[in-house]
Design a protein around this motif. Structure first.
Motif, PDB file in Angstrom:
ATOM      1  N   ASN A 147       0.800  -1.231   0.000  1.00 21.37           N
ATOM      2  CA  ASN A 147       0.000   0.000   0.000  1.00 21.37           C
ATOM      3  C   ASN A 147       0.830   1.277   0.000  1.00 21.37           C
ATOM      4  O   ASN A 147       0.354   2.336  -0.427  1.00 21.37           O
ATOM      5  N   ARG A 148       2.074   1.207   0.435  1.00 23.09           N
ATOM      6  CA  ARG A 148       2.892   2.414   0.517  1.00 23.09           C
ATOM      7  C   ARG A 148       3.166   3.030  -0.856  1.00 23.09           C
ATOM      8  O   ARG A 148       3.498   4.212  -0.963  1.00 23.09           O
ATOM      9  N   ILE A 149       3.016   2.250  -1.896  1.00 24.12           N
ATOM     10  CA  ILE A 149       3.278   2.784  -3.241  1.00 24.12           C
ATOM     11  C   ILE A 149       2.258   3.853  -3.636  1.00 24.12           C
ATOM     12  O   ILE A 149       2.551   4.754  -4.406  1.00 24.12           O
ATOM     13  N   LEU A 150       1.052   3.776  -3.065  1.00 25.02           N
ATOM     14  CA  LEU A 150      -0.026   4.653  -3.518  1.00 25.02           C
ATOM     15  C   LEU A 150       0.275   6.118  -3.252  1.00 25.02           C
ATOM     16  O   LEU A 150       0.048   6.981  -4.109  1.00 25.02           O
ATOM     17  N   SER A 151       0.792   6.437  -2.076  1.00 23.84           N
ATOM     18  CA  SER A 151       1.087   7.834  -1.768  1.00 23.84           C
ATOM     19  C   SER A 151       2.205   8.376  -2.656  1.00 23.84           C
ATOM     20  O   SER A 151       2.216   9.564  -2.990  1.00 23.84           O
ATOM     21  N   SER A 152       3.137   7.514  -3.060  1.00 23.48           N
ATOM     22  CA  SER A 152       4.233   7.973  -3.922  1.00 23.48           C
ATOM     23  C   SER A 152       3.771   8.206  -5.356  1.00 23.48           C
ATOM     24  O   SER A 152       4.421   8.915  -6.116  1.00 23.48           O
ATOM     25  N   LEU A 153       2.633   7.625  -5.724  1.00 23.96           N
ATOM     26  CA  LEU A 153       2.096   7.810  -7.071  1.00 23.96           C
ATOM     27  C   LEU A 153       1.189   9.029  -7.173  1.00 23.96           C
ATOM     28  O   LEU A 153       0.843   9.464  -8.275  1.00 23.96           O
ATOM     29  N   ASN A 154       0.816   9.590  -6.040  1.00 24.77           N
ATOM     30  CA  ASN A 154      -0.212  10.627  -6.016  1.00 24.77           C
ATOM     31  C   ASN A 154       0.189  11.894  -6.770  1.00 24.77           C
ATOM     32  O   ASN A 154      -0.664  12.641  -7.244  1.00 24.77           O
ATOM     33  N   GLY A 155       1.475  12.141  -6.907  1.00 26.97           N
ATOM     34  CA  GLY A 155       1.901  13.349  -7.590  1.00 26.97           C
ATOM     35  C   GLY A 155       1.970  13.250  -9.098  1.00 26.97           C
ATOM     36  O   GLY A 155       2.282  14.233  -9.771  1.00 26.97           O
ATOM     37  N   LEU A 156       1.642  12.085  -9.647  1.00 29.92           N
ATOM     38  CA  LEU A 156       1.768  11.878 -11.092  1.00 29.92           C
ATOM     39  C   LEU A 156       0.489  12.347 -11.791  1.00 29.92           C
ATOM     40  O   LEU A 156      -0.287  11.552 -12.322  1.00 29.92           O
ATOM     41  N   SER A 157       0.292  13.637 -11.814  1.00 23.46           N
ATOM     42  CA  SER A 157      -0.969  14.203 -12.297  1.00 23.46           C
ATOM     43  C   SER A 157      -1.166  14.013 -13.793  1.00 23.46           C
ATOM     44  O   SER A 157      -2.283  14.159 -14.299  1.00 23.46           O
ATOM     45  N   SER A 158      -0.107  13.697 -14.531  1.00 26.74           N
ATOM     46  CA  SER A 158      -0.243  13.506 -15.977  1.00 26.74           C
ATOM     47  C   SER A 158      -0.806  12.133 -16.340  1.00 26.74           C
ATOM     48  O   SER A 158      -1.230  11.919 -17.481  1.00 26.74           O
ATOM     49  N   LEU A 159      -0.829  11.210 -15.383  1.00 24.84           N
ATOM     50  CA  LEU A 159      -1.258   9.840 -15.685  1.00 24.84           C
ATOM     51  C   LEU A 159      -2.711   9.783 -16.153  1.00 24.84           C
ATOM     52  O   LEU A 159      -3.597  10.406 -15.577  1.00 24.84           O
ATOM     53  N   LYS A 160      -2.932   8.972 -17.204  1.00 20.31           N
ATOM     54  CA  LYS A 160      -4.282   8.673 -17.673  1.00 20.31           C
ATOM     55  C   LYS A 160      -4.650   7.211 -17.432  1.00 20.31           C
ATOM     56  O   LYS A 160      -5.832   6.877 -17.347  1.00 20.31           O
ATOM     57  N   THR A 161      -3.630   6.357 -17.343  1.00 23.60           N
ATOM     58  CA  THR A 161      -3.848   4.934 -17.081  1.00 23.60           C
ATOM     59  C   THR A 161      -2.866   4.463 -16.021  1.00 23.60           C
ATOM     60  O   THR A 161      -1.657   4.664 -16.168  1.00 23.60           O
TER      61      THR A 161
END
Length: 352
Positions: A147-161
């Motif tokens: 689950n710790r990966i989720l917070s590190s992904l939160n800043g990737l605002s360009s992601l569509k998938t």
């Protein structure tokens, strides 16, 4: 005259720099980054990516032609890295240094599926990838992320998938971890051990994902309470909830806030009955694909107020009983009802 000579000299130097930088097809800094990435994937003694070689005899190779690498035809910058199933399983767990991807400034699609990835090295998490403003697709499926990966992904605002299926996500997922993913259109977190989507502040709606169109939560442990957590997803058109812990009675109107929902998969759950009441018709009138295959459902009742529902609705059933409760208002469309008779192994009953 002197001015023209200076301008010609300047343009010649610029052209020379471009030719050197794009020598033999790919950018030199990206070639170096790929070779460093190869070393990391093969650490300590792997042999993957044999085509990633700096030289072919006396000539440097074109990294745009390397396995799993795709470049823009004009700029020759790398736009896609398909590194699925690249690291050899025998090498053990792999901890990622995401800074290795920063030289790929035009990267659009990054696939790291099935690479024995357990996490990232300290201070080198996925938040670093926020600098890649063109990154639209990130696939981290079939690894060992928790689950710790989720917070590190939160800043990737360009992601569509974003695909994270078949990892080690467990228990609760916090809504706040998705706050900044406001361009996300597809989220796949299936085949984990998730039980609920909650908020640290008690707010239960995923309204931050306002552009999300496809959500796959299948093969987890969500119960009926998941439905209230999804009510803010106004753009959602496909929802997959098959093989979870949905039990008892389910009303289709529980999906009424999902104004654009077209495809709903709730197969392989333990639902005793699925009912749409006439006074809650909105959601069922929009759904065009409803999947119930492999469910233990014994009673499926659908109340409708117009024949349009019968034309649009496609139901996949096993041996369960299927009941349509209502009256056809316009008999001129009666022939359209014959489309329902094509459902194999289903019992169709018109109740008037």
């Amino acid at each position: 005259m002197e001015y023209l000579e200076r301008e010609l000299m300047r343009l010649s130097i610029m052209l020379l720099l471009v030719l050197v930088n794009v020598c033999h097809g790919c950018r030199e800094q990206e070639r170096i980054a790929l070779l460093q990435l190869k070393d990391s994937i093969n650490h300590p003694n792997g042999s993957s990516l044999p085509s990633w070689e700096d030289w072919d005899g006396e000539e440097p190779t074109d990294c745009c032609e390397w396995e799993g690498v795709e470049c823009n035809a004009t700029t020759r910058r790398i736009i896609k890295l398909s590194l699925n199933s690249t690291r050899e399983y025998e090498l053990g767990d792999w901890y990622l240094n995401t800074s290795m991807f920063l030289p790929f400034e035009s990267l659009v699609n990054l696939d790291l599926t099935n690479n024995v990835l357990l996490g990232c090295i300290e201070n080198e998490g996925f938040e670093k990838l926020s600098r890649l403003s063109n990154l639209h697709i990130l696939d981290l499926s079939e690894n060992y992320f928790n689950n710790r990966i989720l917070s590190s992904l939160n800043g990737l605002s360009s992601l569509k998938t974003l695909r994270l299926y078949d990892n080690n996500l467990t228990g609760q997922v916090y809504i706040e971890d998705f706050d900044s993913l406001n361009n996300l259109k597809e989220l796949n977190i299936s085949w984990n051990r998730l039980e609920s989507i909650v908020s640290r502040e008690g707010f239960e709606k995923l309204s931050g994902l306002s552009n999300l169109q496809i959500l796959d939560l299948s093969s987890n442990s969500h119960n009926n309470s998941i439905l209230s957590s999804l009510s803010g997803l106004s753009s959602l058109n496909t929802l997959k909830l098959q093989q979870n812990n949905l039990i008892g009675q389910l009303y289709i109107q529980d999906f009424n806030d999902l104004n654009n929902l077209k495809e709903l998969d709730i197969s392989r759950n333990d639902l005793a009955s699925i009912i749409t009441r006439e006074d809650f018709f909105h959601a069922s009138s929009l759904i065009t694909s409803l999947k119930l295959s492999g469910s233990t459902t014994q009673n499926f009742q659908l109340a409708y107020t117009s024949l349009r529902l019968l034309i649009l609705l496609r139901v996949e059933l096993g041996d369960e009983e299927f009941k349509l409760d209502g009256e056809i208002e316009d008999n001129s469309y009666g022939a359209s009802c014959t489309s329902l008779s094509s459902f194999s192994d289903s019992s169709l009953k018109m109740m008037t």
